[in-house]
Scaffold this motif. Structure first.
Motif, PDB file in Angstrom:
ATOM      1  N   HIS A  91     -18.952  -1.902  -1.329  1.00  0.00           N
ATOM      2  CA  HIS A  91     -20.318  -1.423  -1.107  1.00  0.00           C
ATOM      3  C   HIS A  91     -20.827  -1.763   0.286  1.00  0.00           C
ATOM      4  CE1 HIS A  91     -21.009   0.428  -4.950  1.00  0.00           C
ATOM      5  NE2 HIS A  91     -20.457  -0.613  -5.530  1.00  0.00           N
ATOM      6  N   TRP A  92     -20.439  -2.910   0.811  1.00  0.00           N
ATOM      7  CA  TRP A  92     -20.821  -3.260   2.175  1.00  0.00           C
ATOM      8  C   TRP A  92     -20.156  -2.306   3.163  1.00  0.00           C
ATOM      9  CZ3 TRP A  92     -18.558  -4.741   6.748  1.00  0.00           C
ATOM     10  CH2 TRP A  92     -19.423  -5.243   7.724  1.00  0.00           C
ATOM     11  N   LEU A  93     -18.868  -2.019   2.959  1.00  0.00           N
ATOM     12  CA  LEU A  93     -18.137  -1.153   3.878  1.00  0.00           C
ATOM     13  C   LEU A  93     -18.664   0.280   3.887  1.00  0.00           C
ATOM     14  CD1 LEU A  93     -14.521  -2.442   3.226  1.00  0.00           C
ATOM     15  CD2 LEU A  93     -15.734  -2.533   5.418  1.00  0.00           C
ATOM     16  N   VAL A  94     -19.124   0.765   2.748  1.00  0.00           N
ATOM     17  CA  VAL A  94     -19.549   2.172   2.673  1.00  0.00           C
ATOM     18  C   VAL A  94     -21.058   2.356   2.823  1.00  0.00           C
ATOM     19  CG1 VAL A  94     -17.525   2.806   1.309  1.00  0.00           C
ATOM     20  CG2 VAL A  94     -19.675   2.253   0.139  1.00  0.00           C
ATOM     21  N   ALA A  95     -21.772   1.288   3.123  1.00  0.00           N
ATOM     22  CA  ALA A  95     -23.220   1.403   3.338  1.00  0.00           C
ATOM     23  C   ALA A  95     -23.488   2.292   4.552  1.00  0.00           C
ATOM     24  CB  ALA A  95     -23.827   0.015   3.562  1.00  0.00           C
ATOM     25  N   PRO A  96     -24.478   3.168   4.466  1.00  0.00           N
ATOM     26  CA  PRO A  96     -24.785   4.060   5.596  1.00  0.00           C
ATOM     27  C   PRO A  96     -25.138   3.269   6.852  1.00  0.00           C
ATOM     28  CG  PRO A  96     -25.951   4.756   3.612  1.00  0.00           C
ATOM     29  CD  PRO A  96     -25.345   3.416   3.309  1.00  0.00           C
ATOM     30  N   ARG A  97     -24.685   3.789   7.981  1.00  0.00           N
ATOM     31  CA  ARG A  97     -24.947   3.178   9.280  1.00  0.00           C
ATOM     32  C   ARG A  97     -25.236   4.289  10.288  1.00  0.00           C
ATOM     33  NH1 ARG A  97     -20.747   0.616   6.887  1.00  0.00           N
ATOM     34  NH2 ARG A  97     -20.846  -1.628   6.926  1.00  0.00           N
ATOM     35  N   SER A  98     -25.888   3.937  11.354  1.00  0.00           N
ATOM     36  CA  SER A  98     -26.101   4.905  12.429  1.00  0.00           C
ATOM     37  C   SER A  98     -25.482   4.361  13.714  1.00  0.00           C
ATOM     38  CB  SER A  98     -27.589   5.184  12.617  1.00  0.00           C
ATOM     39  OG  SER A  98     -28.253   3.993  12.959  1.00  0.00           O
ATOM     40  N   THR A  99     -24.254   3.890  13.593  1.00  0.00           N
ATOM     41  CA  THR A  99     -23.540   3.335  14.731  1.00  0.00           C
ATOM     42  C   THR A  99     -22.347   4.225  15.058  1.00  0.00           C
ATOM     43  OG1 THR A  99     -22.118   1.995  13.320  1.00  0.00           O
ATOM     44  CG2 THR A  99     -24.190   0.993  14.049  1.00  0.00           C
ATOM     45  N   VAL A 100     -21.509   3.768  15.943  1.00  0.00           N
ATOM     46  CA  VAL A 100     -20.340   4.532  16.364  1.00  0.00           C
ATOM     47  C   VAL A 100     -19.309   4.648  15.235  1.00  0.00           C
ATOM     48  CG1 VAL A 100     -18.440   4.578  18.040  1.00  0.00           C
ATOM     49  CG2 VAL A 100     -20.721   3.941  18.772  1.00  0.00           C
ATOM     50  N   LEU A 101     -19.283   3.689  14.330  1.00  0.00           N
ATOM     51  CA  LEU A 101     -18.395   3.762  13.162  1.00  0.00           C
ATOM     52  C   LEU A 101     -19.265   3.996  11.927  1.00  0.00           C
ATOM     53  CD1 LEU A 101     -15.576   3.585  11.975  1.00  0.00           C
ATOM     54  CD2 LEU A 101     -15.851   1.110  11.845  1.00  0.00           C
TER      55      LEU A 101
END
Length: 139
Positions: A91-101
């Motif tokens: 769940h931490w890995l697939v949390a939405p982000r607005s970064t380069v990855l």
């Protein structure tokens, strides 16, 4: 033969210039609770990233991508996130982000072998089959 197990997965995306919203698929994270499996594979297509942004910081991107399988495995050097349960790490890995990855939305499937499912997803979502694309057919 045991019944197929459900799994969840997300595609890892490299978004070299976030404001342009262009991305290159660079890996897959797969979690199968029933089979106690959390794994990831990553492969960065440097030429495709450079086509989107010639100035991309490739060593930094590769370092961030390399951390994902380590976190999945809970390996030494994966930091405090690596000490969480497999479900929490996923769940931490697939949390939405607005970064380069970034990651795609989470999708589900069924499999008999999560490692084989991960490999098939890499083939379908990350790797480019030039033979298939030149013939016009979907791999």
């Amino acid at each position: 033969m045991p019944a197929p197990s459900s799994f969840d997965y997300a595609v890892l995306r490299v978004v070299p210039r976030v404001e342009r919203e262009e991305f290159v698929n660079a890996g897959v994270v797969l979690f199968c609770l029933q089979r106690d499996f959390l794994g990831a594979q990553v492969e960065l297509d440097v030429a495709r990233v450079r086509a989107l942004w010639p100035g991309a910081d490739l060593p930094l991107l590769e370092a961030h991508l390399a951390a994902v399988p380590l976190i999945c495995a809970g390996a030494p050097g994966s930091g405090p996130i690596g000490r969480l349960s497999a479900r929490e790490r996923f769940h931490w890995l697939v949390a939405p982000r607005s970064t380069v990855l970034q990651v795609s939305p989470v999708h589900s499937g069924l499999c008999d072998d999560p490692a084989a499912a991960l490999e098939r997803l890499m083939d379908r979502m990350v790797r480019i089959d030039l033979r298939a694309s030149s013939s016009g057919r979907d791999p």
